[in-house]
Structure formats: structure tokens, C-alpha cells
Design a protein around this motif. Structure first.
Motif, short mmCIF file in Angstrom:
data_model
loop_
_atom_site.label_atom_id
_atom_site.label_comp_id
_atom_site.label_asym_id
_atom_site.label_seq_id
_atom_site.Cartn_x
_atom_site.Cartn_y
_atom_site.Cartn_z
N UNK A 174 0.83 -1.20 0.00
CA UNK A 174 0.00 0.00 0.00
C UNK A 174 0.87 1.25 0.00
N UNK A 175 2.15 1.09 -0.29
CA UNK A 175 3.07 2.23 -0.28
C UNK A 175 3.08 2.98 -1.60
N UNK A 176 2.46 2.46 -2.60
CA UNK A 176 2.45 3.08 -3.91
C UNK A 176 1.71 4.42 -3.86
N UNK A 177 2.25 5.44 -4.51
CA UNK A 177 1.55 6.73 -4.57
C UNK A 177 0.16 6.58 -5.20
N UNK A 178 -0.01 5.67 -6.16
CA UNK A 178 -1.31 5.45 -6.77
C UNK A 178 -2.31 4.93 -5.74
N UNK A 179 -1.90 3.95 -4.94
CA UNK A 179 -2.80 3.38 -3.93
C UNK A 179 -3.15 4.44 -2.89
N UNK A 180 -2.16 5.24 -2.48
CA UNK A 180 -2.39 6.30 -1.50
C UNK A 180 -3.33 7.36 -2.05
N UNK A 181 -3.17 7.70 -3.32
CA UNK A 181 -4.04 8.69 -3.96
C UNK A 181 -5.48 8.18 -4.02
N UNK A 182 -5.65 6.91 -4.34
CA UNK A 182 -7.00 6.34 -4.40
C UNK A 182 -7.64 6.32 -3.01
N UNK A 183 -6.86 5.98 -1.99
CA UNK A 183 -7.38 6.01 -0.62
C UNK A 183 -7.85 7.41 -0.26
N UNK A 184 -7.06 8.41 -0.59
CA UNK A 184 -7.41 9.80 -0.29
C UNK A 184 -8.71 10.20 -0.98
N UNK A 185 -8.86 9.84 -2.25
CA UNK A 185 -10.07 10.19 -2.99
C UNK A 185 -11.30 9.50 -2.40
N UNK A 186 -11.15 8.26 -2.00
CA UNK A 186 -12.28 7.53 -1.39
C UNK A 186 -12.65 8.18 -0.06
N UNK A 187 -11.66 8.56 0.74
CA UNK A 187 -11.93 9.22 2.01
C UNK A 187 -12.68 10.53 1.80
N UNK A 188 -12.32 11.26 0.76
CA UNK A 188 -12.97 12.53 0.48
C UNK A 188 -14.40 12.34 -0.02
#
Length: 102
Positions: free
Chosen positions: A23-37
Motif C-alpha cells: 500500500x506504499x504506492x503513490x497510486x494506492x495512497x491517492x486512491x485512498x485519499x479520494x475515497x476518504x474525500x
């Protein structure tokens, strides 16, 4: 002389990029952020299912909404990634805090 089968096997081994589930990938982190928002989430985890950045597993714990609506909202949040980078959501779990035992 190499057979097509041995060439395919060698090619398949060469395409493994990273640790599946990372889950360290910037893509995975970006998707997590978008889902949280997009959702009222308590917890979200996006994992690279095969280490190729093209298949993901998503686990969301959020309040409100039906399970179907939570899934729709997740897809809406990551639509851009699905159109451009991510080939498939291999697994998605959307639960409420009470179902998740939180």
C-alpha cells in the motif's frame, strides 16, 4: 530452440514488479485519499492485488448508505484511475462500523 511456452513463462516472471498487497504506492495512497474525500469513511485500505498497479483490492468501513451505494461512491471516487491506470477492482468490501465490529 525455445518453445513459446518457455518464452511465455520467462516473460511472465519478468513482469512481477513489487510486493502484492503493498500500500506504499503513490497510486494506492491517492486512491485512498479520494475515497476518504468522497465517502464518510472510518477506514479505507487500497491494496495492489498483484503488484502490477493494475489490479486493486479495496476495503472500506463507512457510516450510512446502503452497500450498493457505498460501492457506487467508491467507483465514482476512483473513476479517473479506472479509466487510465487501474484495469480492475478485483475485490471490494464495504462495511458499516457495526458490521466491521468497530
Amino acid at each position: 530452440m525455445m518453445s513459446l511456452r518457455s518464452i511465455g513463462a520467462r516473460s511472465a516472471g519478468a513482469t512481477q514488479v513489487s510486493d502484492p498487497g503493498s500500500i506504499d504506492s503513490p497510486l494506492m495512497q491517492s486512491m485512498e485519499k479520494k475515497i476518504k474525500e468522497e465517502l464518510n469513511v472510518e477506514q479505507v485500505t487500497v491494496k495492489d492485488a498483484y503488484g502490477d498497479g493494475r489490479h486493486v483490492s479495496i476495503d472500506v468501513i463507512s457510516k450510512g448508505q446502503s452497500a450498493v451505494n457505498r460501492q457506487r461512491m467508491v467507483y465514482k471516487a476512483i473513476w479517473e484511475e479506472l479509466r487510465n491506470t487501474v484495469h480492475a477492482v478485483d475485490q471490494m468490501t464495504t462495511r458499516t462500523p457495526s458490521v466491521a465490529g468497530q
